[in-house]
Design an enzyme around this catalytic site. Structure first.
Site, PDB file in Angstrom:
ATOM      1  N   ALA A 180      -5.153   2.812 -11.973  1.00  0.00           N
ATOM      2  CA  ALA A 180      -3.933   2.367 -12.636  1.00  0.00           C
ATOM      3  C   ALA A 180      -2.967   1.922 -11.542  1.00  0.00           C
ATOM      4  O   ALA A 180      -3.069   2.360 -10.389  1.00  0.00           O
ATOM      5  CB  ALA A 180      -3.351   3.519 -13.443  1.00  0.00           C
TER       6      ALA A 180
ATOM      7  N   GLY B 180      -8.191   5.018 -12.897  1.00  0.00           N
ATOM      8  CA  GLY B 180      -8.356   4.197 -14.103  1.00  0.00           C
ATOM      9  C   GLY B 180      -9.547   3.255 -14.009  1.00  0.00           C
ATOM     10  O   GLY B 180     -10.071   2.811 -15.033  1.00  0.00           O
TER      11      GLY B 180
ATOM     12  N   GLU C 179     -12.416   5.351 -15.029  1.00  0.00           N
ATOM     13  CA  GLU C 179     -12.237   5.567 -16.479  1.00  0.00           C
ATOM     14  C   GLU C 179     -12.673   4.329 -17.257  1.00  0.00           C
ATOM     15  O   GLU C 179     -13.316   4.415 -18.302  1.00  0.00           O
ATOM     16  CB  GLU C 179     -10.781   5.941 -16.766  1.00  0.00           C
TER      17      GLU C 179
ATOM     18  N   GLU D  65      -6.534  11.086  -8.708  1.00  0.00           N
ATOM     19  CA  GLU D  65      -5.147  11.193  -9.193  1.00  0.00           C
ATOM     20  C   GLU D  65      -4.385  12.387  -8.619  1.00  0.00           C
ATOM     21  O   GLU D  65      -3.167  12.310  -8.418  1.00  0.00           O
ATOM     22  CB  GLU D  65      -5.121  11.264 -10.726  1.00  0.00           C
TER      23      GLU D  65
HETATM   24  N1  COA Z   1      -2.180   0.536  -7.651  1.00  0.00           N
HETATM   25  C1  COA Z   1      -1.427  -0.427  -7.125  1.00  0.00           C
HETATM   26  N2  COA Z   1      -1.760  -1.104  -6.014  1.00  0.00           N
HETATM   27  C2  COA Z   1      -2.928  -0.797  -5.433  1.00  0.00           C
HETATM   28  C3  COA Z   1      -3.796   0.194  -5.941  1.00  0.00           C
HETATM   29  C4  COA Z   1      -3.382   0.883  -7.123  1.00  0.00           C
HETATM   30  N3  COA Z   1      -4.122   1.822  -7.687  1.00  0.00           N
HETATM   31  N4  COA Z   1      -4.869   0.284  -5.125  1.00  0.00           N
HETATM   32  C5  COA Z   1      -4.706  -0.630  -4.168  1.00  0.00           C
HETATM   33  N5  COA Z   1      -3.531  -1.278  -4.344  1.00  0.00           N
HETATM   34  C6  COA Z   1      -2.962  -2.352  -3.539  1.00  0.00           C
HETATM   35  C7  COA Z   1      -2.381  -1.829  -2.226  1.00  0.00           C
HETATM   36  O1  COA Z   1      -1.088  -1.312  -2.427  1.00  0.00           O
HETATM   37  C8  COA Z   1      -2.416  -3.072  -1.397  1.00  0.00           C
HETATM   38  O2  COA Z   1      -1.349  -3.905  -1.777  1.00  0.00           O
HETATM   39  P1  COA Z   1      -0.403  -4.623  -0.660  1.00  0.00           P
HETATM   40  O3  COA Z   1      -1.372  -5.478   0.121  1.00  0.00           O
HETATM   41  O4  COA Z   1       0.564  -5.414  -1.445  1.00  0.00           O
HETATM   42  O5  COA Z   1       0.174  -3.522   0.147  1.00  0.00           O
HETATM   43  C9  COA Z   1      -3.695  -3.774  -1.839  1.00  0.00           C
HETATM   44  O6  COA Z   1      -3.994  -3.240  -3.127  1.00  0.00           O
HETATM   45  C10 COA Z   1      -4.879  -3.493  -0.941  1.00  0.00           C
HETATM   46  O7  COA Z   1      -5.062  -2.082  -0.839  1.00  0.00           O
HETATM   47  P2  COA Z   1      -5.154  -1.300   0.537  1.00  0.00           P
HETATM   48  O8  COA Z   1      -4.770   0.125   0.286  1.00  0.00           O
HETATM   49  O9  COA Z   1      -4.408  -2.022   1.601  1.00  0.00           O
HETATM   50  O10 COA Z   1      -6.721  -1.401   0.828  1.00  0.00           O
HETATM   51  P3  COA Z   1      -7.607  -0.431   1.710  1.00  0.00           P
HETATM   52  O11 COA Z   1      -8.914  -1.109   1.885  1.00  0.00           O
HETATM   53  O12 COA Z   1      -6.888   0.019   2.913  1.00  0.00           O
HETATM   54  O13 COA Z   1      -7.832   0.883   0.791  1.00  0.00           O
HETATM   55  C11 COA Z   1      -8.288   2.046  -1.243  1.00  0.00           C
HETATM   56  C12 COA Z   1      -8.557   0.787  -0.391  1.00  0.00           C
HETATM   57  C13 COA Z   1      -8.973   1.839  -2.599  1.00  0.00           C
HETATM   58  C14 COA Z   1      -8.902   3.273  -0.549  1.00  0.00           C
HETATM   59  C15 COA Z   1      -6.796   2.252  -1.426  1.00  0.00           C
HETATM   60  O14 COA Z   1      -6.209   1.037  -1.869  1.00  0.00           O
HETATM   61  C16 COA Z   1      -6.405   3.309  -2.423  1.00  0.00           C
HETATM   62  O15 COA Z   1      -6.506   4.482  -2.129  1.00  0.00           O
HETATM   63  N6  COA Z   1      -5.920   2.907  -3.619  1.00  0.00           N
HETATM   64  C17 COA Z   1      -5.424   3.796  -4.624  1.00  0.00           C
HETATM   65  C18 COA Z   1      -6.558   4.531  -5.298  1.00  0.00           C
HETATM   66  C19 COA Z   1      -6.017   5.504  -6.318  1.00  0.00           C
HETATM   67  O16 COA Z   1      -5.362   6.478  -6.015  1.00  0.00           O
HETATM   68  N7  COA Z   1      -6.299   5.202  -7.592  1.00  0.00           N
HETATM   69  C20 COA Z   1      -5.894   6.028  -8.679  1.00  0.00           C
HETATM   70  C21 COA Z   1      -4.610   5.574  -9.244  1.00  0.00           C
HETATM   71  S1  COA Z   1      -4.135   6.611 -10.616  1.00  0.00           S
END
Ligand code: COA
Length: 264
Positions: A70, A115, A118, A138
Site C-alpha cells: 500500500a 498490499g 495481499e 507492515e
Molecule cells: N509506498 C509508497 N512508495 C513506495 C513504496 C510503498 N509501499 N515502496 C516503494 N516506494 C517508492 C519509494 O519511496 C521510492 O520512491 P522515490 O524514488 O520517490 O523516493 C521508489 O518507490 C523506489 O523505492 P526504493 O525504496 O528507493 O527502492 P529500493 O530498491 O531501495 O527498495 C523495497 C525496494 C521494496 C525494499 C523498498 O521500497 C520498501 O521497503 N518498500 C516498502 C515495502 C513495504 O513496507 N510495504 C508494505 C506497505 S504497507
C-alpha cells in the site's frame, strides 16, 4: 477492450481471450494508493462483464516489483477513520478478485510486499519469478496487514508461516514462498511472461462454467464445514449437466477430439 493509455495507473491489454491487467506506477514500485485500488476495481469489473475475457493475468510494471505494498506516503497522513476506509477499499478489491468467476493469475515479477502480497493472494494462482520476494512487512511501519493479509495468508500457508511473516516482517525469497505454499510455481525471471501466458492460454481454452464452479466451490468450502461444502459441490456438479460445455467435453473425449468450449 482496446489497450489503454500507457500512462494510466492501471493498464489493460488483451491477448486473445487473456486480459493482462498491469499496475503501472513503476517509479513507486507499483504501490497501491486509493486511485490505483479504484482503477483496479474498475479493470476487474470490466474483465468480468466482457464475455470475450476467459482468464486474467495481473502483474506490475517494470523489472523490480509486482506491487511493493500500500502507498506509504498516502497512509502517512490518514486519520483512524480514513485508515479504516482505506482498509475496506483494499479488502473490497481483494474480495472482488477472489470472487471473480474467471481465473486470475498473479504474475509475480518482483517484490510482492504488504498490499502487494495481499493482492497476489486473492488471485486464484500465483506464478513467481525466481527473483521475487514476498512478505508482510507492515509491523516495521507500526502497522498490520489491512487488505486481508492475516486472513488469506493463514488460510493459504497456515498459522506458523503467517505468524512468522507478519510478526518478523522480513520478506522471503521465491523458493521459500513455494515451500510455504504461498506461490504455485517459481520460474526463471526470463521465462515468467511466457510461462504465465502459456498457463493463461490453457485456462482460457478450458470450460468457463466449470472453472467458475471450481472457484465458487473453493471460495465457499474455505469458509464452511465439510458437510455444507460437499453439499455445495454436489449442487454445482449437478448444475454442470445443464451446460453445453459438459456435453461437448464428454462427447469430445468419447470421439477422441479436442473439445471447443463456448461458456454455455
Ligand atoms: N509506498 C509508497 N512508495 C513506495 C513504496 C510503498 N509501499 N515502496 C516503494 N516506494 C517508492 C519509494 O519511496 C521510492 O520512491 P522515490 O524514488 O520517490 O523516493 C521508489 O518507490 C523506489 O523505492 P526504493 O525504496 O528507493 O527502492 P529500493 O530498491 O531501495 O527498495 C523495497 C525496494 C521494496 C525494499 C523498498 O521500497 C520498501 O521497503 N518498500 C516498502 C515495502 C513495504 O513496507 N510495504 C508494505 C506497505 S504497507
Amino acid at each position: 477492450m482496446p489497450e489503454n493509455a500507457a500512462s494510466a495507473i492501471v493498464t489493460v491489454a488483451d491477448h486473445a481471450a487473456v486480459r493482462v491487467i498491469t499496475v503501472n506506477r513503476p517509479d513507486k514500485l507499483n504501490a497501491l494508493n486509493a486511485a490505483t485500488l479504484d482503477a483496479l476495481h474498475a479493470a476487474f469489473d470490466a474483465a468480468d462483464s466482457d464475455p470475450g475475457v476467459r482468464c486474467v493475468v495481473l502483474t506490475g510494471a517494470g523489472e523490480k516489483a509486482f506491487v511493493a505494498g500500500a502507498d506509504i506516503s498516502e497512509m502517512n497522513a490518514l486519520t483512524p477513520v480514513q485508515g479504516r476506509d482505506f482498509s475496506l477499499r483494499g479488502q473490497r478489491l481483494m474480495r472482488r478478485i477472489e470472487k471473480l468467476g474467471k481465473p486470475v493469475i498473479a504474475m509475480v515479477n518482483g517484490f510482492a510486499l504488504g498490499g502487494g502480497l495481499e493482492l497476489a493472494m486473492c488471485c486464484h494462482l500465483r506464478i513467481a519469478s525466481d527473483k521475487a520476494k514476498v512478505g508482510q512487512p507492515e509491523v516495521n511501519l507500526g502497522l498490520i496487514p489491512g487488505f486481508g493479509g492475516t486472513q488469506r495468508l493463514l488460510r493459504l500457508a497456515g498459522r506458523a508461516a503467517t505468524l512468522e511473516l507478519c510478526l518478523v516482517g522480513a520478506p522471503v525469497d521465491a523458493a521459500r514462498a513455494l515451500e510455504l505454499g504461498i506461490v504455485n510455481r517459481v520460474v526463471a525471471a526470463a521465462e515468467l511472461h511466457e510461462e504465465t501466458m502459456k498457463l493463461a492460454g490453457q485456462l482460457a481454452a478450458s470450460a468457463p462454467l466449470a472453472l467458475r464452479g471450481v472457484i465458487d466451490c473453493v471460495n465457499v468450502g474455505g469458509e464452511c464445514g465439510i458437510e455444507e461444502g460437499l453439499e455445495y459441490e454436489t449442487a454445482q456438479f449437478g448444475l454442470m449437466f445443464s451446460t453445453d460445455d459438459m456435453r461437448e467435453g464428454t462427447s469430445a473425449f468419447l470421439e477422441r477430439r479436442k473439445p471447443a468450449f463456448q461458456g454455455s
